[in-house]
Design an enzyme around this catalytic site. Structure first.
Site, PDB file in Angstrom:
ATOM      1  N   SER A  11       0.841  -1.195   0.000  1.00 58.89           N
ATOM      2  CA  SER A  11       0.000   0.000   0.000  1.00 58.89           C
ATOM      3  C   SER A  11       0.873   1.242   0.000  1.00 58.89           C
ATOM      4  O   SER A  11       2.098   1.160   0.101  1.00 58.89           O
ATOM      5  CB  SER A  11      -0.916  -0.003   1.220  1.00 58.89           C
ATOM      6  OG  SER A  11      -0.136   0.262   2.377  1.00 58.89           O
ATOM      7  N   LYS A  12       0.205   2.377  -0.088  1.00 60.59           N
ATOM      8  CA  LYS A  12       0.875   3.681  -0.168  1.00 60.59           C
ATOM      9  C   LYS A  12       1.951   3.855   0.899  1.00 60.59           C
ATOM     10  O   LYS A  12       2.956   4.509   0.674  1.00 60.59           O
ATOM     11  CB  LYS A  12      -0.154   4.809   0.005  1.00 60.59           C
ATOM     12  CG  LYS A  12      -0.934   5.080  -1.256  1.00 60.59           C
ATOM     13  CD  LYS A  12      -0.232   6.136  -2.113  1.00 60.59           C
ATOM     14  CE  LYS A  12      -0.874   6.264  -3.475  1.00 60.59           C
ATOM     15  NZ  LYS A  12       0.091   6.417  -4.547  1.00 60.59           N
ATOM     16  N   ARG A  13       1.694   3.270   2.094  1.00 61.09           N
ATOM     17  CA  ARG A  13       2.673   3.535   3.152  1.00 61.09           C
ATOM     18  C   ARG A  13       4.010   2.847   2.862  1.00 61.09           C
ATOM     19  O   ARG A  13       5.001   3.101   3.526  1.00 61.09           O
ATOM     20  CB  ARG A  13       2.101   3.162   4.529  1.00 61.09           C
ATOM     21  CG  ARG A  13       2.161   1.720   4.880  1.00 61.09           C
ATOM     22  CD  ARG A  13       1.323   1.403   6.110  1.00 61.09           C
ATOM     23  NE  ARG A  13       0.890   0.026   6.051  1.00 61.09           N
ATOM     24  CZ  ARG A  13       1.621  -0.986   6.472  1.00 61.09           C
ATOM     25  NH1 ARG A  13       2.792  -0.784   7.006  1.00 61.09           N
ATOM     26  NH2 ARG A  13       1.168  -2.223   6.356  1.00 61.09           N
ATOM     27  N   ASP A  59       3.152   6.672 -10.317  1.00 59.64           N
ATOM     28  CA  ASP A  59       4.150   7.071  -9.300  1.00 59.64           C
ATOM     29  C   ASP A  59       5.556   6.681  -9.766  1.00 59.64           C
ATOM     30  O   ASP A  59       6.490   7.470  -9.691  1.00 59.64           O
ATOM     31  CB  ASP A  59       3.951   6.327  -7.960  1.00 59.64           C
ATOM     32  CG  ASP A  59       2.672   6.715  -7.246  1.00 59.64           C
ATOM     33  OD1 ASP A  59       2.125   7.780  -7.558  1.00 59.64           O
ATOM     34  OD2 ASP A  59       2.229   5.944  -6.365  1.00 59.64           O
TER      35      ASP A  59
END
Ligand code: GLU
Length: 494
Positions: free
Chosen positions: A252-254, A262
């Site tokens: 995920s993004k984290r 991206d």
């Protein structure tokens, strides 16, 4: 050519995630390897979450990766439309077919009642499953309730028995229909369910092989039942594992960048991205790790795709990206780093561009690193504030700067091509050695004088890329700094 037809079916609820990109890649490679076709189908039935901007960005990201579908909303084709939101008439015809053949029935049970029954089942430690209240309604009763204005969902009547399929990646998988309740294929709001729309589409688009993430395995049993009820052959299925972060959790993004967009903006090359995504679960038959898209098409086999979870390893991606970056011609590399340089206000003269690209090439992990290495060619260097100024004071450095100013002062042009810069530097080093300076006592102070740093591009690139005026100005500043620091102490006034 074969009759193999695969599809990539993203839901346009966000930009293309690396996990979906890998699904697209495996479909593409599998289809191309056997000479089949790939269809792009946009699954935008969730109108609240789907945005058309996302389907444009998904199409662009696929194009960037080089994964062009043979049919799809952008290129058309004989099995369109390729957006689910434009296919309602086909879903409705299939609902009518299933109602007519007895495979589906209207269900008038209100939502609250369904919830209540579900809770009762759970309380009795039974698996929640629709209890078929509406399955046996007579046609007259159904007509009567519709006439009275009641709303109904349409449910599929799940047949008894097991459903087995030979998953291309996992091997045989069996589901018992006992655990599958009669599921909704058309909601009371008129929308069609995911499992149903997918089957109508896969059948209509003559899909022979469905390659997708293993989060869809449980859907496959329902989908196969629907194929049978519609009298269509089911495709072959292959479910690949999901991509996990190094800590084993869902990526995920984290964990950093997760979408193709991206990675592209950080400066990963599409060739490296494709190569990396292919290797996430696919194991080549030999030791090689570097494959371009064409080689992947040649080599890829679903039989060599592992069932184990794929761990996203940024170090490996960085390593591959480096390999591809090092292969670029200076002009191509410059074109690729230019937007990053401009964004940081680094505007290079025409003659500097390829030299600077070549100079920074060895240091880059991603294109976005270019400004930090290229800045040295344009930034001011002030020895007084330079962190490595002490290196300017090495014994003999004053003589070195003097020699260098003479030699570089004789440069015929403002900018020398790299081979000439290399020769000029060699001459300087020889002369300095004749004056008794050792190699290190030449290179180190010269690097700091020319760049204000202790590390960076090879010196001959600095000579070629800086240009005569900057070289002379920096040497002058270094010489003055040495004078100031080593000159006689100002006499105390008495
Ligand atoms: N639209 C689905 C998704 O984004 C894929 C459906 C399928 O592959 O069957 O997960």
């Amino acid at each position: 050519m074969t009759d193999v037809r695969v599809r990539f079916a993203p839901s346009p609820t966000g930009s293309l995630h690396v996990g979906s990109a890998r699904t697209a890649l495996y479909n593409f490679l599998y289809a191309r390897h056997v000479g089949g076709a790939m269809v792009l189908r946009i699954e935008d039935t969730d109108l609240k979450r789907s945005k058309s901007a996302h389907d444009t960005s998904i199409i662009n990201d696929l194009a960037w990766l080089g994964l062009r579908a043979d049919e799809g909303p952008d290129v058309g084709g004989p099995h369109g439309p390729y957006r689910q939101s434009e296919r309602a008439h086909l879903y409705e015809a299939a609902v009518q077919q299933l109602l007519a053949t007895g495979w589906a029935y209207p269900c008038f049970c209100p939502q609250e009642l369904l919830e209540e029954r579900k809770e009762q089942q759970l309380a009795a430690a039974r698996m929640p499953k629709y209890d078929r209240t509406c399955c046996g309604l007579s046609p007259t009763e159904v007509d009567g309730r519709f006439a009275a204005g009641e709303e109904a969902a349409i449910r599929f009547r799940v047949p008894d028995g097991d459903v087995t399929f030979a998953d291309i990646i996992h091997g045989p998988i069996t589901f018992s229909s006992d655990v599958i309740g009669d599921f909704i294929i058309k909601r009371t709001d008129g929308g069609y369910s995911y499992n149903f729309a997918v089957v109508v589409d896969d059948a209509g688009m003559e899909i022979t092989d469905v390659i997708r993430g293993e989060d869809h395995i449980t859907n496959t049993a329902r989908q196969m039942m629907l194929f049978a009820a519609l009298g269509k052959p089911a495709p072959r299925y292959g479910h690949h594992s999901l991509i996990l972060a190094p800590d084993g959790s869902k990526l995920s993004k984290r964990h950093g960048a997760t979408s193709i967009g991206d990675f592209r903006s950080l400066g990963y090359l599409s060739a490296a991205m494709v190569n990396y995504l292919a290797l996430l679960s696919w194991h080549p038959s030999d030791e090689r790790e570097k494959f371009d898209l064409e080689e992947l098409v040649q080599e890829f086999e679903l039989g060599r795709v592992s069932k184990s979870p794929a761990i996203f390893d940024i170090h490996k991606l960085n390593w591959l990206n480096g390999l591809y970056l090092r292969e670029l011609e200076p002009a191509t590399l410059y074109a690729a780093i230019e937007p990053y340089l401009r964004a940081r206000g680094i505007n290079l003269a025409l003659v500097q561009r390829e030299v600077v690209a070549e100079a920074v090439q060895a240091n880059l992990v991603v294109l976005g690193d270019a400004p930090q290495y290229a800045a040295v060619f344009v930034d001011e260097v002030d020895p007084a504030t330079c962190a490595h100024a002490e290196s300017l004071l090495e014994p003999g450095a004053d003589m070195l700067y003097q020699l260098a100013r003479e030699i570089f002062g004789n440069m015929a042009n403002e900018f020398l091509p790299v081979p000439e810069a290399r020769d000029t530097l060699k001459r300087l080093v020889e002369l300095a050695k004749e004056q008794g300076l050792k190699g290190k006592a030449v290179y180190h102070p010269l690097r700091v004088a020319l760049s204000g740093r202790e590390e960076g591009p090879e010196l001959f690139y600095l000579v070629a890329g800086l240009g005569k005026s900057r070289i002379l100005a920096r040497l002058k500043a270094a010489a003055e700094f040495v004078d100031r620091r080593t000159g006689p102490e100002p006499k105390a006034l008495v």
